[in-house]
Design an enzyme around this catalytic site. Structure first.
Site, PDB file in Angstrom:
ATOM      1  N   GLY A 284       0.768  -1.235   0.000  1.00  0.00           N
ATOM      2  CA  GLY A 284       0.000   0.000   0.000  1.00  0.00           C
ATOM      3  C   GLY A 284       0.795   1.278   0.000  1.00  0.00           C
ATOM      4  N   GLY A 324       3.619  -3.772  -3.827  1.00  0.00           N
ATOM      5  CA  GLY A 324       3.557  -3.927  -5.285  1.00  0.00           C
ATOM      6  C   GLY A 324       4.017  -2.660  -5.978  1.00  0.00           C
ATOM      7  N   ARG A 325       3.185  -1.628  -5.879  1.00  0.00           N
ATOM      8  CA  ARG A 325       3.467  -0.380  -6.603  1.00  0.00           C
ATOM      9  C   ARG A 325       4.826   0.214  -6.237  1.00  0.00           C
ATOM     10  NH1 ARG A 325      -1.129   1.778  -5.938  1.00  0.00           N
ATOM     11  NH2 ARG A 325      -1.830   1.317  -8.026  1.00  0.00           N
ATOM     12  N   CYS A 397     -10.450   4.114 -30.506  1.00  0.00           N
ATOM     13  CA  CYS A 397     -11.494   4.833 -31.226  1.00  0.00           C
ATOM     14  C   CYS A 397     -12.577   5.338 -30.282  1.00  0.00           C
ATOM     15  CB  CYS A 397     -12.063   3.957 -32.313  1.00  0.00           C
ATOM     16  SG  CYS A 397     -10.865   3.725 -33.619  1.00  0.00           S
ATOM     17  N   TYR A 426       1.307  -1.906 -12.429  1.00  0.00           N
ATOM     18  CA  TYR A 426      -0.125  -1.784 -12.749  1.00  0.00           C
ATOM     19  C   TYR A 426      -0.403  -1.238 -14.152  1.00  0.00           C
ATOM     20  CZ  TYR A 426      -0.876  -2.628  -7.792  1.00  0.00           C
ATOM     21  OH  TYR A 426      -0.889  -3.186  -6.531  1.00  0.00           O
TER      22      TYR A 426
HETATM   23  C1  LIG Z   1      -2.918  -4.886  -4.290  1.00  0.00           C
HETATM   24  C2  LIG Z   1      -2.558  -5.503  -3.007  1.00  0.00           C
HETATM   25  C3  LIG Z   1      -1.269  -5.335  -2.489  1.00  0.00           C
HETATM   26  C4  LIG Z   1      -0.242  -4.445  -3.133  1.00  0.00           C
HETATM   27  O1  LIG Z   1      -0.609  -3.111  -3.023  1.00  0.00           O
HETATM   28  P1  LIG Z   1       0.395  -1.947  -3.452  1.00  0.00           P
HETATM   29  O2  LIG Z   1      -0.396  -0.724  -3.247  1.00  0.00           O
HETATM   30  O3  LIG Z   1       0.735  -2.175  -4.885  1.00  0.00           O
HETATM   31  O4  LIG Z   1       1.590  -2.033  -2.573  1.00  0.00           O
HETATM   32  C5  LIG Z   1      -0.959  -5.999  -1.322  1.00  0.00           C
HETATM   33  N1  LIG Z   1      -1.868  -6.766  -0.683  1.00  0.00           N
HETATM   34  C6  LIG Z   1      -3.114  -6.934  -1.142  1.00  0.00           C
HETATM   35  C7  LIG Z   1      -4.050  -7.792  -0.399  1.00  0.00           C
HETATM   36  C8  LIG Z   1      -3.504  -6.299  -2.318  1.00  0.00           C
HETATM   37  O5  LIG Z   1      -4.749  -6.452  -2.762  1.00  0.00           O
END
Ligand SMILES: *Cc1c(COP(=O)(O)O)cnc(C)c1O
Length: 488
Positions: A284, A324-325, A397, A426
């Protein structure tokens, strides 16, 4: 391909050599982040020039994704270092949905990380990338019985979303005869929604009072129901929380973790044995899309956590993270050709090959997901010159297919290139099939000390044959396009 891509960087080596002094670590991390962002920008500039020189942007492949392999290595090293404040084991997992390209996942696997999967597809990709099952966490909010059965058999960690899912797991453990062994095989947890509130993007806020994820802790009876679940299910050993993401301040994320930490303490105090062994604090961390600065850093997040939840790092809880991000976004960019540029009434419009198919969120929610766009000449050099207001349009389009509107940039002309920055998370694996535009190729790149750039193909461009076959047609009927790049 894996043998050619190694996730060891000079940065990681120097990280290992440095003293882990906690006081110095935040300042040090800002310094390293400063150096990293300079080299991040420099590596990106080198890659754009080399991609143009090596002919990676062609008629057949007019939009391409790039992943900075050294950047990925540096980001995961930063993450590991930031969490070295606890003596307990920490499993850092990469949230696959941010970039589920198997060669990218493999980089994280080879660096000793785990993988957070949220669907059977991501689980299969994680296994294909070489993660061992005990390093995989399955988090899908809608796991079917079959998915749960497979996950339990494989021995991956599972975080249940709700009480009904716990009951399904209970029945499956009995069916599979796994009840005794399961605690040593894989951690089974429960996702908590700490209901600490939303960030600035409602659709990206997982911990608001009415979010769809997890067990709502502050609803009436919520806390008691969790305690009762730990009574009923002896195999439960983990709490999970994921407060995110883009648009959420660090304090909000840390407040969510604190709620879950306090819940763990309450469960452990009320049971005869320590029931919550590990806390999965999710991911997150938001990302700065405004420039090349890495902000906030992992170290800043850990500092916020230490202030808000000091007990989290005292070694009593094993930790899991799921970023992730923050591990991927700044380590990738999209390069697209300007096919035409024209004047329409008072508008200057650059018609490029990057639109809603590769930047779906940006096109549909431009306020929440703005992307930096920079203009480059056909040889990949940055384009200078008087700025003029332009719309950067895509190939789809529909009239709203703009990745940027009214942007002040050096004037784009036919044959120029545009860089969409920070698309490493993403974007490449969240493409849209509108207009049957193909999923673009994605290349990894590495910049050598002499400035030369080596590209490796991470994912082939989708072919016309595949597009026809996926649409139920005969791929043999397809005509051939010209000017294919030999690497693709
Ligand atoms: C999407 C997600 C993540 C990763 O979130 P980021 O914002 O990309 O760090 C981690 N845990 C869960 C359960 C998610 O759905």
């Amino acid at each position: 391909m894996s043998s050619g891509i190694k996730i060891q960087s000079a940065m990681e080596a120097s990280a290992a050599a440095e003293s882990p002094s906690a006081a110095a670590s935040a300042a040090e991390s800002r310094r390293v982040a400063g150096a990293a962002e300079r080299s991040l920008a420099a590596r990106k500039a080198a890659a754009v020039r080399a991609a143009a020189a090596q002919g990676l942007v062609t008629d057949v492949s007019p939009v391409v994704g790039f992943v900075d392999l050294a950047g990925i290595a540096a980001s995961q090293a930063e993450l590991k270092r930031a969490f070295e404040v606890t003596s307990a084991p920490v499993l850092h997992t990469f949230a696959a949905k941010a970039s589920s390209l198997v060669p990218v996942l493999r980089l994280f696997a080879e660096a000793g990380m785990g993988c957070e999967a949220a669907s059977p597809g991501e689980l299969a990709q994680a296994l294909a990338a070489g993660f061992s099952p005990e390093h995989i966490v399955l988090d899908s909010p809608t796991k079917t019985r079959s998915e749960l059965r497979d996950a339990l058999r494989l021995g991956v960690a599972v975080n249940a979303d709700n009480f009904a899912e716990l009951e399904r797991i209970h029945a499956l453990l009995a069916e599979l005869g796994l009840s005794e062994a399961i605690r040593s095989r894989a951690a089974l947890g429960l996702r908590i929604n700490p209901q600490v509130g939303a960030g600035s993007i409602e659709a990206m806020s997982t911990a608001s009072a009415r979010s769809k994820f997890g067990v709502p802790l502050r609803d009436e009876g919520g806390r008691q129901a969790v305690l009762a679940a730990f009574d009923r299910y002896p195999w439960l050993s983990r709490l999970h929380v994921h407060v995110g993401s883009q648009g959420c301040p660090l304090e909000l994320i840390a407040a969510g973790v604190r709620q879950v930490y306090e819940l763990a303490e309450q469960i452990n105090a009320s049971a005869a044995t320590r029931r919550v062994i590990s806390i999965d604090i999710g991911g997150g961390l938001p990302v700065n899309f405004a420039d090349d600065r890495v902000s906030p850093t992992f170290a800043e997040y850990v500092e916020t956590l230490r202030r808000t939840v000091p007990g989290l790092f005292d070694g009593r809880y094993a930790l899991v993270t799921e970023f992730g991000r923050a591990l991927s976004a700044k380590n990738g960019f999209t390069l697209a050709r300007v096919e035409y540029a024209k004047q329409v009434a008072d508008r200057r419009v650059a018609l490029t090959h990057a639109g809603a198919q590769v930047a779906t969120r940006t096109v549909f929610m431009p306020e929440s997901w703005p992307l930096r766009v920079s203009p480059h000449a056909p040889d990949g050099e940055p384009k200078h010159g008087p700025a003029c207001e332009q719309d950067i349009a895509g190939p789809c389009c529909f009239a709203g297919d703009l990745v940027a509107a009214g942007r002040e940039l050096a004037r784009l002309d036919e044959g120029d290139l545009v860089v969409l920055h920070d698309t490493g998370g993403y974007f490449f694996t969240a493409t849209w099939t509108y207009n049957s535009l193909p999923r673009p190729a994605v290349y990894g790149f590495e910049v050598a000390a002499d400035g030369s750039v080596r590209f490796s193909l991470l994912r082939r461009r989708q072919t016309l044959e595949e597009l026809v076959a996926e649409a139920g047609g005969d791929p043999a009927s397809v005509y051939a396009l010209t000017s294919e790049h030999p690497l693709a």
